[in-house]
Design an enzyme around this catalytic site. Structure first.
Site, PDB file in Angstrom:
ATOM      1  N   TYR A 147       0.766  -1.552  -0.160  1.00 51.41           N
ATOM      2  CA  TYR A 147       0.318  -0.036   0.036  1.00 51.41           C
ATOM      3  C   TYR A 147       0.355   0.986  -0.263  1.00 51.41           C
ATOM      4  O   TYR A 147       0.449   2.541  -0.447  1.00 51.41           O
ATOM      5  CB  TYR A 147      -0.418   0.192   1.155  1.00 51.41           C
ATOM      6  CG  TYR A 147      -2.150  -0.446   1.554  1.00 51.41           C
ATOM      7  CD1 TYR A 147      -1.794  -1.815   1.137  1.00 51.41           C
ATOM      8  CD2 TYR A 147      -2.995  -0.136   1.296  1.00 51.41           C
ATOM      9  CE1 TYR A 147      -2.894  -2.911   0.535  1.00 51.41           C
ATOM     10  CE2 TYR A 147      -4.544  -1.124   1.442  1.00 51.41           C
ATOM     11  CZ  TYR A 147      -4.323  -2.489   1.125  1.00 51.41           C
ATOM     12  OH  TYR A 147      -5.445  -3.074   1.055  1.00 51.41           O
ATOM     13  N   LYS A 186       3.600 -14.910   5.243  1.00 51.79           N
ATOM     14  CA  LYS A 186       3.443 -15.462   4.407  1.00 51.79           C
ATOM     15  C   LYS A 186       5.188 -15.461   4.202  1.00 51.79           C
ATOM     16  O   LYS A 186       5.566 -15.378   3.111  1.00 51.79           O
ATOM     17  CB  LYS A 186       3.167 -14.678   3.658  1.00 51.79           C
ATOM     18  CG  LYS A 186       2.495 -16.050   1.798  1.00 51.79           C
ATOM     19  CD  LYS A 186       2.012 -16.665   2.051  1.00 51.79           C
ATOM     20  CE  LYS A 186       2.181 -17.344   1.036  1.00 51.79           C
ATOM     21  NZ  LYS A 186       1.146 -18.832   0.914  1.00 51.79           N
ATOM     22  N   ASP A 206      -1.793 -17.909   4.307  1.00 55.10           N
ATOM     23  CA  ASP A 206      -3.490 -19.261   3.644  1.00 55.10           C
ATOM     24  C   ASP A 206      -3.325 -19.985   4.683  1.00 55.10           C
ATOM     25  O   ASP A 206      -5.132 -20.571   4.814  1.00 55.10           O
ATOM     26  CB  ASP A 206      -2.528 -19.663   2.631  1.00 55.10           C
ATOM     27  CG  ASP A 206      -1.407 -20.328   2.734  1.00 55.10           C
ATOM     28  OD1 ASP A 206      -0.407 -19.160   3.453  1.00 55.10           O
ATOM     29  OD2 ASP A 206      -1.039 -21.372   2.027  1.00 55.10           O
ATOM     30  N   ASP A 233      -6.205  -6.429   5.771  1.00 54.08           N
ATOM     31  CA  ASP A 233      -7.514  -6.264   4.498  1.00 54.08           C
ATOM     32  C   ASP A 233      -7.901  -7.107   4.661  1.00 54.08           C
ATOM     33  O   ASP A 233      -9.071  -7.153   4.730  1.00 54.08           O
ATOM     34  CB  ASP A 233      -6.832  -5.205   3.749  1.00 54.08           C
ATOM     35  CG  ASP A 233      -8.126  -4.499   2.643  1.00 54.08           C
ATOM     36  OD1 ASP A 233      -9.286  -4.481   3.302  1.00 54.08           O
ATOM     37  OD2 ASP A 233      -7.461  -4.151   2.051  1.00 54.08           O
TER      38      ASP A 233
END
Ligand code: NAP
Length: 409
Positions: free
Chosen positions: A155, A225, A276, A300
């Site tokens: 972002y 991640k 995930d 988000d």
């Protein structure tokens, strides 16, 4: 055992040192689209709750400030400096949704507000309200607070358009100067740069752990991640554990780190989980999550997915918190097709105001707001978006829903 005192406690502030006068100025942005339907109803509900809790002893001095279409119509600017100054002076603000101006020169007003006011932490509590239609069999087991870093990650806005000379040069430099040759860049590739820093990661994890301590929560999950993005997401996890050990005295016990809550001497377990897997687990066994700390993009996705599990983003509250000010906000958008029809659901903004009251330390008023919302939903006093899931329930208007809440405090 010192359990959480009630379901209300999850909205309590993370900045308990705030000194609040008896008539504090609170800046508010009405917002675009359905903002003009829901914002006056939120103010009416908050005023009623304060009156019930404190009579004339405490009340909010509401100060309207402008952003979005209303600001543009009045001043020619989408986000005037006066608005930012007024929010900084008030320290506390609340906003309805803002449309992203197309061709207005600002990528997103929401992102601009967060950056310019240095609101580095987004806090999204997600819990179930009895009577809200949900896709889960046991939605009541969702009671999770997501702390999302607000200022970094993908972002940051460092992007290069496919085909632009700068983008072509960067691709060429990656291959030659930085020897990133094992990656295939098809023609017309755009590039984005992901930024994850030690100070921002540590500040976010610190706030999440402090919240867990203050609110007697039992678990903090660092979601990342890092198996794939080692020097950004992996580094976030590493720095998070440094905070756990260096600042909170955490110790590794089996697969977890443990922190002793200094107020209760109970153990807070800190673990990390790959993003995930986290998405699977919050759906399959939400009861095993308590506080989540993560970066911007994961946060988000996760906060909206979690909100959907308990009945959709129409009811999920949110706050953006920095060191000197806090901006509470409806988490949904401007829903333009419903604007001006007095039919939108104001719950997200009302529950954001409830978080705001707790942030101010006005817990009695916050309790009245929460009680009013819970009772209204239980009594099937529902706006169209919830009423459509029940046979024989006629939807009520935004303003009637506000009155139903006030009557049930
Ligand atoms: P949206 O405004 O959230 O609306 C999508 C749909 O969600 C609506 O059509 C409606 O669905 C439902 N919905 C949202 N809020 C509702 C409410 N309070 N009560 C009842 N239903 C509600 O998303 P969007 O259409 O993608 O975005 C529109 C604009 O909002 C864009 O300019 C976007 O940039 C902006 N936006 C702002 C924020 C923010 O300010 N924080 C956040 C997201 C998007 P049904 O019609 O099916 O009932």
């Amino acid at each position: 055992m010192n359990e959480r005192s009630s379901s209300n406690s999850q909205y309590i502030n993370v900045q308990s040192s705030l000194a609040v006068p008896s008539e504090p100025v609170v800046a508010y942005i009405t917002g675009d689209g359905i903002g003009s339907d829901i914002t006056p109803v939120m103010i009416e509900v908050v005023n009623a709750a304060c009156k019930k809790a404190y009579g004339e002893q405490r009340k909010i001095d509401w100060q309207e400030v402008y952003a979005g279409q209303k600001a543009f119509d009045l001043t020619g600017e989408w986000l005037p400096k006066d608005t930012l100054d007024a929010i900084q002076r008030a320290h506390i603000a609340i906003k309805g949704p803002l449309a992203t101006p197309i061709g207005g020169g600002i990528r997103s007003l929401n992102v601009a507000l967060r950056h310019q006011l240095k609101l580095n932490t987004c806090m999204r509590p997600v819990r179930y309200f009895d009577g809200v239609p949900s896709p889960l069999k046991k939605p009541e087991s969702v009671d999770i607070v997501v702390f999302r870093e607000n200022s970094e990650d993908i972002y940051s806005g460092i992007e290069f358009k496919a085909g632009d000379a700068l983008c072509e040069k960067l691709i060429s430099d990656l291959k030659t100067v930085y020897s990133v040759s094992n990656i295939h860049y098809p023609k017309q590739s755009g590039l984005g740069v992901k930024v994850i820093s030690e100070p921002a990661s540590k500040a976010l994890v610190r706030r999440a752990i402090q919240f867990a301590i203050d609110q007697n929560r039992k678990k903090v999950a660092l979601v990342h991640k890092g198996n794939i993005m080692k020097y950004t997401e992996g580094a976030f996890c590493h720095w998070g554990y440094e905070v756990v050990v260096d600042e909170f005295g955490g110790e590794k016990v089996g697969g977890f780190y443990e922190i002793e809550n200094p107020h209760t001497q109970e153990i807070i377990q800190v673990e990390d989980i790959i993003a995930d897997a986290c998405f699977q687990h919050v759906l399959l066994r939400p009861e095993s999550f308590d506080v989540i700390a993560t970066m911007n993009l994961n946060g988000d996705y996760l906060s909206d997915a979690l909100a959907a599990q308990v009945g959709g983003i129409g009811i999920a509250p949110g706050a953006n918190i920095g060191d000197t000010c806090a901006l509470f906000e409806a988490t949904h958008g401007t829903a333009p097709k419903h604007a001006g029809k007095n039919k939108a659901n104001p719950s997200s903004l009302i529950l954001s105001a409830e978080m705001m009251l707790r942030h101010m330390g006005w817990t009695e008023a916050a309790d009245y707001v929460l009680q009013g919302v819970e009772n209204a939903i239980n009594d099937k006093q529902l706006t169209y978006d919830f009423a459509r899931f029940y046979e024989g329930v006629d939807p009520i208007s935004t303003s009637a829903y506000g009155q139903a809440i006030c009557k049930r405090m």
